[in-house]
Design an enzyme around this catalytic site. Structure first.
Site, short mmCIF file in Angstrom:
data_model
loop_
_atom_site.label_atom_id
_atom_site.label_comp_id
_atom_site.label_asym_id
_atom_site.label_seq_id
_atom_site.Cartn_x
_atom_site.Cartn_y
_atom_site.Cartn_z
N PRO A 9 -0.02 -7.63 -4.37
CA PRO A 9 0.85 -7.29 -4.80
C PRO A 9 1.16 -5.55 -5.56
O PRO A 9 0.09 -4.45 -5.52
CB PRO A 9 0.30 -7.99 -6.43
CG PRO A 9 -0.80 -8.92 -6.00
CD PRO A 9 -0.45 -8.37 -4.30
N ASN A 10 2.19 -4.84 -5.74
CA ASN A 10 2.02 -3.33 -6.09
C ASN A 10 2.33 -2.87 -4.87
O ASN A 10 2.35 -0.96 -5.43
CB ASN A 10 1.00 -2.74 -7.81
CG ASN A 10 1.65 -4.15 -8.77
OD1 ASN A 10 2.69 -4.07 -9.16
ND2 ASN A 10 0.18 -4.81 -9.05
N ARG A 17 3.15 5.14 -7.57
CA ARG A 17 2.42 4.79 -8.53
C ARG A 17 0.71 5.40 -8.46
O ARG A 17 0.05 5.67 -7.67
CB ARG A 17 1.59 3.22 -7.97
CG ARG A 17 0.56 1.85 -8.25
CD ARG A 17 0.53 1.11 -6.82
NE ARG A 17 -1.15 0.36 -8.32
CZ ARG A 17 -1.57 -0.79 -6.96
NH1 ARG A 17 -1.57 -0.78 -6.18
NH2 ARG A 17 -2.20 -1.76 -8.22
N TYR A 22 -4.00 6.67 -5.65
CA TYR A 22 -3.27 5.74 -4.39
C TYR A 22 -2.97 6.47 -3.04
O TYR A 22 -2.73 6.50 -2.04
CB TYR A 22 -3.02 5.18 -4.87
CG TYR A 22 -3.04 3.59 -5.36
CD1 TYR A 22 -4.46 2.83 -4.88
CD2 TYR A 22 -2.80 3.45 -6.61
CE1 TYR A 22 -4.78 1.57 -5.63
CE2 TYR A 22 -3.55 2.33 -7.46
CZ TYR A 22 -4.50 1.88 -7.07
OH TYR A 22 -5.44 0.74 -7.79
N ASN A 73 -4.26 -5.35 3.07
CA ASN A 73 -4.47 -5.26 1.71
C ASN A 73 -3.51 -5.91 1.00
O ASN A 73 -2.66 -5.17 0.02
CB ASN A 73 -4.36 -2.98 1.60
CG ASN A 73 -4.66 -2.99 0.18
OD1 ASN A 73 -4.53 -3.95 -0.75
ND2 ASN A 73 -3.97 -1.95 0.10
N ALA A 76 -4.96 -6.91 -5.94
CA ALA A 76 -5.85 -6.89 -6.98
C ALA A 76 -6.52 -8.59 -6.88
O ALA A 76 -6.70 -9.36 -6.60
CB ALA A 76 -4.93 -7.39 -8.33
N HIS A 79 -9.58 -9.61 -5.25
CA HIS A 79 -10.37 -9.45 -6.40
C HIS A 79 -10.46 -11.34 -7.01
O HIS A 79 -11.23 -11.16 -7.89
CB HIS A 79 -10.59 -8.79 -7.78
CG HIS A 79 -10.42 -7.58 -7.40
ND1 HIS A 79 -10.79 -6.70 -6.06
CD2 HIS A 79 -9.64 -6.42 -7.32
CE1 HIS A 79 -10.47 -5.68 -5.75
NE2 HIS A 79 -9.45 -5.11 -6.64
N ASP A 86 -9.19 -18.79 1.62
CA ASP A 86 -8.77 -19.74 2.35
C ASP A 86 -7.82 -19.69 3.34
O ASP A 86 -8.16 -20.85 4.20
CB ASP A 86 -8.20 -21.46 0.99
CG ASP A 86 -9.49 -21.23 0.21
OD1 ASP A 86 -10.51 -21.29 0.88
OD2 ASP A 86 -9.58 -22.59 -0.28
N GLU A 97 -10.06 -6.41 5.98
CA GLU A 97 -9.52 -5.95 5.11
C GLU A 97 -9.96 -4.40 5.10
O GLU A 97 -10.53 -3.35 5.16
CB GLU A 97 -10.63 -6.75 3.59
CG GLU A 97 -10.38 -6.51 2.42
CD GLU A 97 -11.58 -6.69 0.83
OE1 GLU A 97 -12.12 -7.28 1.50
OE2 GLU A 97 -11.09 -6.76 0.31
N HIS A 99 -9.09 -0.88 1.39
CA HIS A 99 -8.97 -0.86 -0.20
C HIS A 99 -8.28 1.26 -0.18
O HIS A 99 -8.66 1.38 0.64
CB HIS A 99 -9.60 -1.43 -1.19
CG HIS A 99 -9.68 -2.57 -1.08
ND1 HIS A 99 -8.76 -3.44 -1.70
CD2 HIS A 99 -10.65 -3.63 -0.82
CE1 HIS A 99 -9.18 -4.92 -1.44
NE2 HIS A 99 -10.03 -4.29 -0.65
N SER A 101 -8.43 2.79 -2.58
CA SER A 101 -8.85 3.71 -3.68
C SER A 101 -10.33 3.03 -3.22
O SER A 101 -11.04 1.67 -1.53
CB SER A 101 -8.76 3.09 -4.73
OG SER A 101 -8.49 2.06 -5.32
N ARG A 106 -15.34 2.06 -8.97
CA ARG A 106 -14.22 2.08 -9.47
C ARG A 106 -14.62 0.44 -10.97
O ARG A 106 -16.17 1.14 -10.94
CB ARG A 106 -12.54 1.84 -9.43
CG ARG A 106 -11.92 2.82 -8.49
CD ARG A 106 -10.85 1.85 -7.62
NE ARG A 106 -9.96 1.85 -8.75
CZ ARG A 106 -8.40 1.83 -8.83
NH1 ARG A 106 -8.02 1.23 -7.58
NH2 ARG A 106 -7.66 1.99 -10.38
C1 DQA Z 1 -6.23 -1.25 -4.04
C2 DQA Z 1 -7.61 -1.66 -4.98
C3 DQA Z 1 -7.31 -2.63 -5.85
O1 DQA Z 1 -7.77 -3.02 -6.92
C4 DQA Z 1 -5.82 -2.81 -6.80
O2 DQA Z 1 -5.44 -3.84 -7.64
C5 DQA Z 1 -4.87 -2.18 -5.74
C6 DQA Z 1 -5.25 -1.60 -4.91
C7 DQA Z 1 -6.29 0.06 -3.31
O3 DQA Z 1 -5.53 -0.75 -2.23
O4 DQA Z 1 -7.45 0.54 -3.65
O5 DQA Z 1 -3.38 -3.19 -6.03
O6 DQA Z 1 -6.14 -3.39 -3.22
#
Ligand code: DQA
Length: 146
Positions: A9-10, A17, A22, A73, A76, A79, A86, A97, A99, A101, A106
């Site tokens: 998401p996002n 963003r 990011y 990635n 959110a 978390h 699963d 994985e 990220h 950031s 954070r």
């Molecule tokens: C993220 C870190 C996550 O906490 C956040 O919700 C994201 C981006 C990152 O790439 O740093 O959407 O996955």
């Protein structure tokens, strides 16, 4: 070898963003770089992004038997989503994985990953380059184990 690149998401908003967190690379920029790196490594990449948890899970189900590993990635959902972890274990898809950031620097709620216990490894805080490092590391690991 085919590697899936899964974004949650996002992440479709990357580029605009919160660029101070990011960066300014868009998801298309990241994908274009991964295609180059994949060619260098002699592998193929498939990309998917969704803002919907169930669609990320469906994508992993569809990728079973198609891709040999995944760079993810999950935004959110990283978390919160036991369901996504699963899906990785249910499909036996090895994954790294990513990220952009440094989630460990954070808010406390970002410092725990539901996915990490099942991952080969994690790359955090290196911005868009993290995807490239994850792809290289995943391919090297899969080749070592094949
Ligand atoms: C993220 C870190 C996550 O906490 C956040 O919700 C994201 C981006 C990152 O790439 O740093 O959407 O996955």
């Amino acid at each position: 070898m085919i590697i899936g690149i899964l974004n949650g998401p996002n992440l479709n908003l990357l580029g605009t963003r919160e660029p101070h967190i990011y960066g300014t690379a868009t998801l298309d920029d990241i994908h274009a770089r991964l295609v180059e790196v994949a060619a260098e490594l002699g592998v193929e990449v498939r990309s998917a992004q969704s803002n919907v948890e169930g669609l990320l899970i469906d994508t992993l189900h569809l990728w079973r038997g198609v891709v040999q590993g995944v760079v993810v990635n999950a935004g959110a959902y990283s978390h919160t989503s036991l369901a996504l972890r699963d899906a990785f274990t249910a499909t036996s898809l090895p994954f790294v994985e990513v990220h952009l950031s440094n989630v460990y620097a954070r808010e406390p709620e970002r410092r725990h990953s539901m996915l990490a216990p099942a991952a080969i490894g994690s790359i955090v805080g290196l911005g868009a380059d993290g995807y490239e490092f994850a792809l290289r590391g995943l391919v090297a690991t899969l080749r070592r184990h094949s």
